[in-house]
Every structure is written in structure tokens, then in C-alpha cells.
Design an enzyme around this catalytic site. Sequence first.
Site, mmCIF file in Angstrom:
data_model
loop_
_atom_site.group_PDB
_atom_site.id
_atom_site.type_symbol
_atom_site.label_atom_id
_atom_site.label_comp_id
_atom_site.label_asym_id
_atom_site.label_seq_id
_atom_site.Cartn_x
_atom_site.Cartn_y
_atom_site.Cartn_z
ATOM 1 N N ASP A 278 -35.916 20.819 35.125
ATOM 2 C CA ASP A 278 -36.055 21.656 33.919
ATOM 3 C C ASP A 278 -34.849 22.583 33.815
ATOM 4 O O ASP A 278 -34.613 23.388 34.711
ATOM 5 C CB ASP A 278 -37.369 22.448 34.042
ATOM 6 C CG ASP A 278 -37.503 23.513 32.965
ATOM 7 O OD1 ASP A 278 -36.861 23.375 31.902
ATOM 8 O OD2 ASP A 278 -38.264 24.475 33.194
ATOM 9 N N ASP B 107 -37.408 3.280 27.697
ATOM 10 C CA ASP B 107 -38.753 2.716 27.611
ATOM 11 C C ASP B 107 -39.013 2.326 26.161
ATOM 12 O O ASP B 107 -38.768 3.125 25.254
ATOM 13 C CB ASP B 107 -39.772 3.786 28.050
ATOM 14 C CG ASP B 107 -40.816 3.235 28.982
ATOM 15 O OD1 ASP B 107 -41.483 2.269 28.600
ATOM 16 O OD2 ASP B 107 -40.957 3.784 30.093
ATOM 17 N N ASP C 149 -43.004 -1.569 27.503
ATOM 18 C CA ASP C 149 -44.333 -1.094 27.896
ATOM 19 C C ASP C 149 -45.440 -2.070 27.474
ATOM 20 O O ASP C 149 -45.432 -2.550 26.324
ATOM 21 C CB ASP C 149 -44.551 0.263 27.196
ATOM 22 C CG ASP C 149 -45.803 0.963 27.643
ATOM 23 O OD1 ASP C 149 -45.840 1.424 28.788
ATOM 24 O OD2 ASP C 149 -46.752 1.062 26.839
ATOM 25 N N GLU D 161 -43.284 -4.778 31.205
ATOM 26 C CA GLU D 161 -44.468 -4.446 32.000
ATOM 27 C C GLU D 161 -45.477 -5.522 31.664
ATOM 28 O O GLU D 161 -45.938 -5.607 30.519
ATOM 29 C CB GLU D 161 -44.989 -3.063 31.627
ATOM 30 C CG GLU D 161 -46.075 -2.615 32.569
ATOM 31 C CD GLU D 161 -46.882 -1.431 32.048
ATOM 32 O OE1 GLU D 161 -47.498 -0.757 32.858
ATOM 33 O OE2 GLU D 161 -46.899 -1.200 30.826
ATOM 34 N N HIS E 242 -44.391 5.669 37.744
ATOM 35 C CA HIS E 242 -45.145 6.843 37.287
ATOM 36 C C HIS E 242 -46.643 6.597 37.146
ATOM 37 O O HIS E 242 -47.382 7.526 36.851
ATOM 38 C CB HIS E 242 -44.566 7.305 35.946
ATOM 39 C CG HIS E 242 -44.751 6.259 34.885
ATOM 40 N ND1 HIS E 242 -44.068 5.059 34.906
ATOM 41 C CD2 HIS E 242 -45.553 6.202 33.812
ATOM 42 C CE1 HIS E 242 -44.447 4.325 33.885
ATOM 43 N NE2 HIS E 242 -45.347 5.000 33.194
ATOM 44 N N ASP E 243 -47.089 5.338 37.306
ATOM 45 C CA ASP E 243 -48.516 5.023 37.209
ATOM 46 C C ASP E 243 -49.148 4.773 38.573
ATOM 47 O O ASP E 243 -50.356 4.550 38.670
ATOM 48 C CB ASP E 243 -48.744 3.750 36.373
ATOM 49 C CG ASP E 243 -48.352 3.930 34.920
ATOM 50 O OD1 ASP E 243 -48.438 5.059 34.412
ATOM 51 O OD2 ASP E 243 -47.956 2.925 34.295
HETATM 52 C C1 NOJ Z 1 -48.053 1.704 30.628
HETATM 53 C C2 NOJ Z 1 -47.366 2.975 31.008
HETATM 54 O O1 NOJ Z 1 -46.650 2.776 32.201
HETATM 55 C C3 NOJ Z 1 -48.430 4.032 31.123
HETATM 56 O O2 NOJ Z 1 -47.943 5.219 31.672
HETATM 57 C C4 NOJ Z 1 -49.003 4.250 29.747
HETATM 58 O O3 NOJ Z 1 -50.104 5.140 29.837
HETATM 59 C C5 NOJ Z 1 -49.516 2.944 29.128
HETATM 60 N N1 NOJ Z 1 -48.607 1.860 29.316
HETATM 61 C C6 NOJ Z 1 -49.739 3.099 27.656
HETATM 62 O O4 NOJ Z 1 -48.509 3.165 26.980
#
Ligand code: NOJ
Length: 566
Positions: free
Chosen positions: A29, A106, A207, A263, A333-334
Site C-alpha cells: 500500500d 486477469d 478466470d 482457470e 489467491h484461492d
Molecule cells: C476464480 C477466482 O480465482 C476467484 O477468486 C473468484 O472468486 C471466482 N473465479 C469468480 O470470479
Amino acid sequence: MGEKIIVNPKTRWYKDAVVYQIYPRSFCDSNGDGIGDLRGIISKLDYIKSLGVNAVWLSPIYKSPNDDNGYDISDYRDIMDEFGTMADFDEMIKGMHDRGIKLIMDLVVNHTSDEHKWFLESKKSKDNPYRDYYIWREGKGKKPPNNWMSNFVGPAWEYDETTGEYYLHLFSKKQPDLNWENPKVRQEVADICNFWFEKGVDGFRCDVITYISKVPGLPDGNFLKDAPLMGQHNYVMGPRYHEYMHELNERAFSRYDTMTVGEAAGITFKDAYKSIDESVGELDSVFTFEHVNADMYIQVFPHKLSLPKWKKILSNWQSLPLTSQPTLFLENHDQPRSWPRFVMYEKNNKELACKMLLVAMQMMRGTGYIYQGQEIGMTNIELKQEEYIDIMATRIFDTLKKTAPFLMPIARSAMAKRARDHARTPMQWDSSELCGFTTGKPWMKINPNHVDVNVEKQENDVDSILNFYRKFLHFRKGKDVIISGSYVPYYEKNRSLFVYNRVLGNKAYFTICNFKNKPISFKVPKDLNIKSSKVAITNYKEPVSDVLMSRKIAPFEAVVYELELK
Ligand code: NOJ
């Protein structure tokens, strides 16, 4: 569609690349509002360069109301207010390119935000020109049009009073699905890609791209087939998926020297070449999740990883033809943090274990990915129930509280291991109170272990995880054997060792990784025709053995032998 213009032929630079993923909200930041931003990224470009990566993948930075932290886009051609301006973006991409780093953005086009102007128009009336940009249907009596469930819990349909119809949202109700059957939508997506290519972007991470084509008629799902997500067989890799991707490739991806990674839940190694082979003209690679789901029942409940099962999944992807590029990742990040998850929750000898995991993954063929903080061994965070802020965890808690409160303890223990929040804590730059991430109130709790686990401390330690990442990525770069050598796995049933050889001509890299914190016996395979061997890289300070020989492999040892073959 106009005549195809090839601006730049494909160099396929990604074949040898390692990509660093930044989750901008949590990276750095610059203005003290507690939220990471583009100028924060600019201030860390030398750090990123120092890692030895070739590219950055930025999670979404477009204008967004942030129901799902930027994965709900309200303007594809503008920057999120909290992250900065287009001038900041231009400076950032120039800074990257000046340092020889490519930029992957993305591309979130299965859905938009419900605040996107297309959706605001679409809602207004059934005959609005944008109506058909989304998927609207009449309900079945008082019920939604079908039984599909959203990926974020609850029905995948939301009723809208203005026109008395439902719209489809496979994620939150603030993320309405686009209707890809509408040719105008597909052209809009290609135009968005070309807008960013013209600005110098080098590629896209697409995505949930395998969700874009839905089975016509949107039939009900079947629980036995679809579990854990009702309806998914009617939209994962749907009937027109290949057609849409091919068209997008023609109109956008193939016109520049790009790299795309989809993805891609639902693509299996057996049919992956149909989506990613160079001959196909769709995507260049995909992320699949089999190996990171291997320690979960029905993708939800954590259990212990079986190393043989895990190796098998990875080896399957290595068997793709050279013209189909695998991806190599443990975190994003997931996902929860990889340590100590992939060493069966053994918490001793962390440094060796983290370094070993890097070698185990990235001596394989494929584009490597590292998620911010992985390079210093950032870990999951302990959160109280009310401290989870990601939409996935909060929706699970809220729904269960109302519908099945007796399941709350199970949900809490699943989230402690599995929640997406774990990967989203602020990047730990130093040991100060706000970990060098911000001077304001951080948008998300800082992991208290930043006092020990931080970049500054590891910069000053030659043996740190960070410095090993640098050493290893430097070693990996440009090695033909790693880029295109064959992959030969050994001891596939062994529950402790991950052993494989990479061979090109009479040169090979033989990798041995011990996933246990104890010595494990190893025998040199008989079929290796070795003329000479020497250590190419190891995570131990001193090689345990200078040449490849039968011996005990030390706790969490990772060693790569360079072989000359007869
Ligand atoms: C996959 C992304 O990696 C995730 O963070 C997101 O919540 C979902 N797609 C919906 O866009």
C-alpha cells in the site's frame, strides 16, 4: 470480423517462464489507506526482478465494487479507485518491461459486476438492447428456472422485480453470468482483450473460463453426477466452449505475442491437448486443480495427502505432448498456503520443507507459478469466525448458521484449513507492527507471525527460503532439459520420496525429494546409464552426497543431480 492482422508472431516465451502472482489488494500500500495499490507494486519492481521471475500475473485491477475483490468488474477499461489510475498502470507496465518482466492480466468474462453498465441496462426491460447480454429466464412458479447452485452457496438465480424474471449467477448475485451465445458479447470480450494488448499487456489468465458455455435449455442438475455443485455438468466445458475459445484466439490472443492460461476446472489431462495444444489455437495452458484438491473429500473436507496419488496426478500432466504446456503451482489467491499442507502438516524443519516443495514442483516441465509470500514461506492465519471476510467463508458461515447450525463446528474446522482468506493476508515485508505493508489500517488482519516471517529478515540470511528461491529460479532459467526434456518418474508407489528424471539426449537432471522429516532409503535405479553425476542444486547447505548413489535421503532433502549419460 475483419482481416486477421498478425502484429507479432508468437515466440512462446512462456515455455521457460516462471510467473509471480500478485494479489494487489494485499501486496503493498503506497498511500496509507490500508489497501495495496499499483504504486505499491511499482515500489517493489526491483524486488520482483530480484526473484528471477519472467512475468507477473496481476489479479484483477479493473473498476469494481469489490463484492469478490475485483472478480466482479464494473468497467473493463478503467482501474479500480483504490488501486490508482491509468497513468499509474502505464508507469507500472513500463517499469516491468524495462526490467524484462511481462505482464499477465486477469480476464474475468464469465460474469461481470451487477454494477456494470451492460447489466444496469439489461435489467431495465425485456426489450432493452443489452437484455441478451445476460442469461434471463422466467421462474417455475415461485421457484427459480432450474436447481443449479452458485459456487458461493445458495441458488444460482436471483429474482429481479423490474421485469419479473431471474438472472443466472454462478458466483455471487453481484456477479451475473454473461450470455456467450450472444455474438455481441463475444465481440465485446475480444475488444477488451485487444484494448489491453494495445496497452502492452502480454497475456491473460482467464478466470473460470470453462464455465462460459451452458447446455441449451439449462436443464436441471443431478446431485449424484454434480456433487458437490449442483448443475455443474451443464456448464463446465459446455457444448460451445471450444468454438468460443477458438474465436477469441482468432480475434485477440493470436494477434500479439501473448500467453494465455485458463482457470480450467473440468479439463482432464487426457483431453487437455484439445484445449491447449499449439495446433489447436485456443489457450496456451490451463490451471487444473486435481493436485491441490487431492487432500480434500468432494473439494471441501480436508484429509491427509497421499503422496503416491499426488505424484500420479502430476505425472499424468507431464505426459502431455511437448506442444501442450503444463502449469506448475501450489498456491494462488484461492488456495490455503502450501506449507505445511503438502508435507502432511509436519511443522519442524520448515525452511528445508519449503525449499524442497519448490524443487519438487519446478523441476518438472511447465510454466512455473509462485504466489506472493510463498517465496518467504508465508502461512495460513488463525482467525476467529467473525474475522473471516472473504465472501466464500462468510456465505458458508451465514448459510449454515440459518439452515444447519449443528454443522458449524465442521465448517469452522474446514475453514481453518481451507478458507481463501489464508492466502490474502498482507504481504509480510518486515517485522514492524504493520509489516511494511501499509501505514494505515490494513484491510485484512496481518498474520502475527510476520515478526519472524518477513522479507527483510530473509534478505539478510543467505540460507533463507527467499534466497533459495532466487538461487533455484536462476538455475532453472534457460535449461533445455527442463524446458523440453522427457519426464521419467521412479518409485511411484513410494510414500515419502518424489523421484523423477528429466532427459534430453545424453544429459539429464535427476531429482530426489524427501517429503518426510526423517531419512528415507533410496536405491539408484538400475536402468540409468550414468557416465558421470554431480550435484546441480540442493536445499542442504552442503550436498549430502556429491554424486548420485544409493543412500539415505536426509529429512526434507531436495537434490538435483546433473547426469551425463552413456
Ligand atoms: C476464480 C477466482 O480465482 C476467484 O477468486 C473468484 O472468486 C471466482 N473465479 C469468480 O470470479
